[in-house]
Design a protein around this motif. Structure first.
Motif, PDB file in Angstrom:
ATOM      1  N   GLY A  21      45.073  46.570 -17.798  1.00 35.43           N
ATOM      2  CA  GLY A  21      45.706  47.790 -17.314  1.00 35.43           C
ATOM      3  C   GLY A  21      46.158  47.641 -15.872  1.00 35.43           C
ATOM      4  O   GLY A  21      45.761  46.724 -15.161  1.00 35.43           O
ATOM      5  N   PRO A  22      46.967  48.559 -15.429  1.00 34.78           N
ATOM      6  CA  PRO A  22      47.524  48.462 -14.070  1.00 34.78           C
ATOM      7  C   PRO A  22      46.487  48.702 -12.972  1.00 34.78           C
ATOM      8  O   PRO A  22      46.696  48.303 -11.827  1.00 34.78           O
ATOM      9  CB  PRO A  22      48.609  49.539 -14.045  1.00 34.78           C
ATOM     10  N   GLU A  23      45.360  49.337 -13.302  1.00 35.14           N
ATOM     11  CA  GLU A  23      44.373  49.623 -12.256  1.00 35.14           C
ATOM     12  C   GLU A  23      43.578  48.373 -11.883  1.00 35.14           C
ATOM     13  O   GLU A  23      43.306  48.115 -10.707  1.00 35.14           O
ATOM     14  CB  GLU A  23      43.372  50.699 -12.714  1.00 35.14           C
ATOM     15  N   ARG A  24      43.159  47.605 -12.874  1.00 34.31           N
ATOM     16  CA  ARG A  24      42.295  46.448 -12.629  1.00 34.31           C
ATOM     17  C   ARG A  24      43.056  45.136 -12.464  1.00 34.31           C
ATOM     18  O   ARG A  24      42.490  44.142 -12.027  1.00 34.31           O
ATOM     19  CB  ARG A  24      41.290  46.296 -13.774  1.00 34.31           C
ATOM     20  N   LEU A  25      44.323  45.102 -12.812  1.00 37.46           N
ATOM     21  CA  LEU A  25      45.104  43.860 -12.763  1.00 37.46           C
ATOM     22  C   LEU A  25      45.179  43.264 -11.354  1.00 37.46           C
ATOM     23  O   LEU A  25      44.980  42.055 -11.198  1.00 37.46           O
ATOM     24  CB  LEU A  25      46.503  44.085 -13.339  1.00 37.46           C
ATOM     25  N   PRO A  26      45.449  44.038 -10.290  1.00 34.26           N
ATOM     26  CA  PRO A  26      45.506  43.428  -8.948  1.00 34.26           C
ATOM     27  C   PRO A  26      44.174  42.789  -8.533  1.00 34.26           C
ATOM     28  O   PRO A  26      44.152  41.729  -7.888  1.00 34.26           O
ATOM     29  CB  PRO A  26      45.859  44.586  -8.022  1.00 34.26           C
ATOM     30  N   HIS A  27      43.066  43.419  -8.919  1.00 31.63           N
ATOM     31  CA  HIS A  27      41.755  42.873  -8.569  1.00 31.63           C
ATOM     32  C   HIS A  27      41.550  41.508  -9.236  1.00 31.63           C
ATOM     33  O   HIS A  27      41.124  40.545  -8.580  1.00 31.63           O
ATOM     34  CB  HIS A  27      40.657  43.860  -9.000  1.00 31.63           C
ATOM     35  N   TYR A  28      41.851  41.416 -10.526  1.00 36.92           N
ATOM     36  CA  TYR A  28      41.667  40.148 -11.240  1.00 36.92           C
ATOM     37  C   TYR A  28      42.679  39.097 -10.800  1.00 36.92           C
ATOM     38  O   TYR A  28      42.380  37.903 -10.783  1.00 36.92           O
ATOM     39  CB  TYR A  28      41.727  40.363 -12.754  1.00 36.92           C
ATOM     40  N   ALA A  29      43.869  39.492 -10.449  1.00 31.29           N
ATOM     41  CA  ALA A  29      44.862  38.541  -9.933  1.00 31.29           C
ATOM     42  C   ALA A  29      44.384  37.961  -8.600  1.00 31.29           C
ATOM     43  O   ALA A  29      44.549  36.765  -8.331  1.00 31.29           O
ATOM     44  CB  ALA A  29      46.205  39.220  -9.767  1.00 31.29           C
ATOM     45  N   ALA A  30      43.775  38.800  -7.752  1.00 27.81           N
ATOM     46  CA  ALA A  30      43.238  38.318  -6.477  1.00 27.81           C
ATOM     47  C   ALA A  30      42.081  37.349  -6.724  1.00 27.81           C
ATOM     48  O   ALA A  30      41.956  36.329  -6.036  1.00 27.81           O
ATOM     49  CB  ALA A  30      42.773  39.487  -5.615  1.00 27.81           C
ATOM     50  N   GLN A  31      41.232  37.658  -7.713  1.00 30.96           N
ATOM     51  CA  GLN A  31      40.135  36.744  -8.041  1.00 30.96           C
ATOM     52  C   GLN A  31      40.670  35.399  -8.528  1.00 30.96           C
ATOM     53  O   GLN A  31      40.134  34.343  -8.173  1.00 30.96           O
ATOM     54  CB  GLN A  31      39.230  37.361  -9.112  1.00 30.96           C
ATOM     55  N   LEU A  32      41.705  35.431  -9.358  1.00 30.39           N
ATOM     56  CA  LEU A  32      42.313  34.187  -9.843  1.00 30.39           C
ATOM     57  C   LEU A  32      42.880  33.385  -8.678  1.00 30.39           C
ATOM     58  O   LEU A  32      42.724  32.157  -8.617  1.00 30.39           O
ATOM     59  CB  LEU A  32      43.402  34.491 -10.877  1.00 30.39           C
ATOM     60  N   GLY A  33      43.530  34.063  -7.738  1.00 36.15           N
ATOM     61  CA  GLY A  33      44.073  33.385  -6.558  1.00 36.15           C
ATOM     62  C   GLY A  33      42.975  32.733  -5.728  1.00 36.15           C
ATOM     63  O   GLY A  33      43.123  31.616  -5.238  1.00 36.15           O
ATOM     64  N   ARG A  34      41.842  33.451  -5.545  1.00 36.46           N
ATOM     65  CA  ARG A  34      40.710  32.881  -4.803  1.00 36.46           C
ATOM     66  C   ARG A  34      40.127  31.666  -5.525  1.00 36.46           C
ATOM     67  O   ARG A  34      39.750  30.673  -4.896  1.00 36.46           O
ATOM     68  CB  ARG A  34      39.631  33.944  -4.589  1.00 36.46           C
ATOM     69  N   LEU A  35      40.056  31.729  -6.859  1.00 36.23           N
ATOM     70  CA  LEU A  35      39.545  30.601  -7.641  1.00 36.23           C
ATOM     71  C   LEU A  35      40.428  29.370  -7.468  1.00 36.23           C
ATOM     72  O   LEU A  35      39.935  28.265  -7.229  1.00 36.23           O
ATOM     73  CB  LEU A  35      39.438  30.977  -9.126  1.00 36.23           C
ATOM     74  N   VAL A  36      41.730  29.554  -7.572  1.00 31.02           N
ATOM     75  CA  VAL A  36      42.667  28.434  -7.418  1.00 31.02           C
ATOM     76  C   VAL A  36      42.562  27.865  -6.009  1.00 31.02           C
ATOM     77  O   VAL A  36      42.544  26.639  -5.812  1.00 31.02           O
ATOM     78  CB  VAL A  36      44.107  28.877  -7.745  1.00 31.02           C
ATOM     79  N   ARG A  37      42.475  28.735  -5.000  1.00 31.71           N
ATOM     80  CA  ARG A  37      42.361  28.281  -3.620  1.00 31.71           C
ATOM     81  C   ARG A  37      41.061  27.504  -3.398  1.00 31.71           C
ATOM     82  O   ARG A  37      41.060  26.461  -2.738  1.00 31.71           O
ATOM     83  CB  ARG A  37      42.410  29.486  -2.675  1.00 31.71           C
ATOM     84  N   SER A  38      39.957  27.980  -3.976  1.00 26.67           N
ATOM     85  CA  SER A  38      38.682  27.281  -3.786  1.00 26.67           C
ATOM     86  C   SER A  38      38.705  25.915  -4.499  1.00 26.67           C
ATOM     87  O   SER A  38      38.162  24.935  -3.980  1.00 26.67           O
ATOM     88  CB  SER A  38      37.517  28.129  -4.284  1.00 26.67           C
ATOM     89  N   LEU A  39      39.324  25.838  -5.683  1.00 23.61           N
ATOM     90  CA  LEU A  39      39.443  24.542  -6.371  1.00 23.61           C
ATOM     91  C   LEU A  39      40.279  23.561  -5.552  1.00 23.61           C
ATOM     92  O   LEU A  39      39.946  22.374  -5.463  1.00 23.61           O
ATOM     93  CB  LEU A  39      40.043  24.733  -7.757  1.00 23.61           C
ATOM     94  N   ARG A  40      41.360  24.053  -4.952  1.00 22.50           N
ATOM     95  CA  ARG A  40      42.202  23.192  -4.125  1.00 22.50           C
ATOM     96  C   ARG A  40      41.436  22.720  -2.885  1.00 22.50           C
ATOM     97  O   ARG A  40      41.525  21.557  -2.494  1.00 22.50           O
ATOM     98  CB  ARG A  40      43.461  23.940  -3.707  1.00 22.50           C
ATOM     99  N   ASP A  41      40.659  23.624  -2.278  1.00 24.15           N
ATOM    100  CA  ASP A  41      39.856  23.242  -1.108  1.00 24.15           C
ATOM    101  C   ASP A  41      38.793  22.210  -1.481  1.00 24.15           C
ATOM    102  O   ASP A  41      38.521  21.284  -0.709  1.00 24.15           O
ATOM    103  CB  ASP A  41      39.198  24.476  -0.485  1.00 24.15           C
ATOM    104  N   MET A  42      38.180  22.367  -2.661  1.00 28.94           N
ATOM    105  CA  MET A  42      37.182  21.384  -3.097  1.00 28.94           C
ATOM    106  C   MET A  42      37.819  20.018  -3.301  1.00 28.94           C
ATOM    107  O   MET A  42      37.236  18.991  -2.929  1.00 28.94           O
ATOM    108  CB  MET A  42      36.500  21.851  -4.385  1.00 28.94           C
ATOM    109  N   ALA A  43      39.006  19.983  -3.900  1.00 28.66           N
ATOM    110  CA  ALA A  43      39.691  18.697  -4.111  1.00 28.66           C
ATOM    111  C   ALA A  43      40.062  18.059  -2.785  1.00 28.66           C
ATOM    112  O   ALA A  43      39.880  16.847  -2.588  1.00 28.66           O
ATOM    113  CB  ALA A  43      40.933  18.905  -4.974  1.00 28.66           C
TER     114      ALA A  43
END
Length: 130
Positions: A21-43
């Motif tokens: 839904g439109p209410e929770r989508l920005p929160h989960y998109a931000a979490q996905l962005g943080r996950l990708v950023r942390s994986l890139r930092d680990m590499a």
């Protein structure tokens, strides 16, 4: 990766938009962005740690040569079979004892162009076969 194509990922994304839904989508998109950023930092951290531990040898490594996508198993086997060991001692050539071929050997019978066997004739017997 895992048999996922762009179309399948797009369908999963559309389903996620409807489920979240439109209410929770920005929160989960931000979490996905943080996950990708942390994986890139680990590499990048692993690469920096290797550079620190290996020292100047890290810069000398030809990483494209170590890429597993460039290996051709046929080429590797061909090179392994044709390589000659420069340090190996020359083996003496084996001597083969030659004997005269018997007249009834299957090879000589075939070489003479013998007619095909009839229904009652036995198959040729090679007395020299092992």
């Amino acid at each position: 990766m895992f048999g996922l194509t762009f179309e399948k990922l797009l369908i999963v994304g559309v389903i996620a938009v409807f489920l979240l839904g439109p209410e929770r989508l920005p929160h989960y998109a931000a979490q996905l962005g943080r996950l990708v950023r942390s994986l890139r930092d680990m590499a990048n951290g692993a690469k920096d740690r290797m550079r620190n531990e290996m020292g100047s040898d890290f810069d000398d490594v030809d990483w494209k040569k170590l890429d597993p996508r460039q290996y051709d198993p046929r080429r590797i086997i061909r090179e392994a079979l044709t390589d000659v060991d420069p340090f190996a001692e020359e083996a003496p050539t084996p001597t083969v004892a030659r004997t005269s071929a018997g007249e009834n050997s299957a090879y000589l019978q075939q070489k003479r162009g013998r007619e095909p066997l009839g229904p009652e004739q036995p198959a040729p017997f090679d007395s020299e076969a092992t």
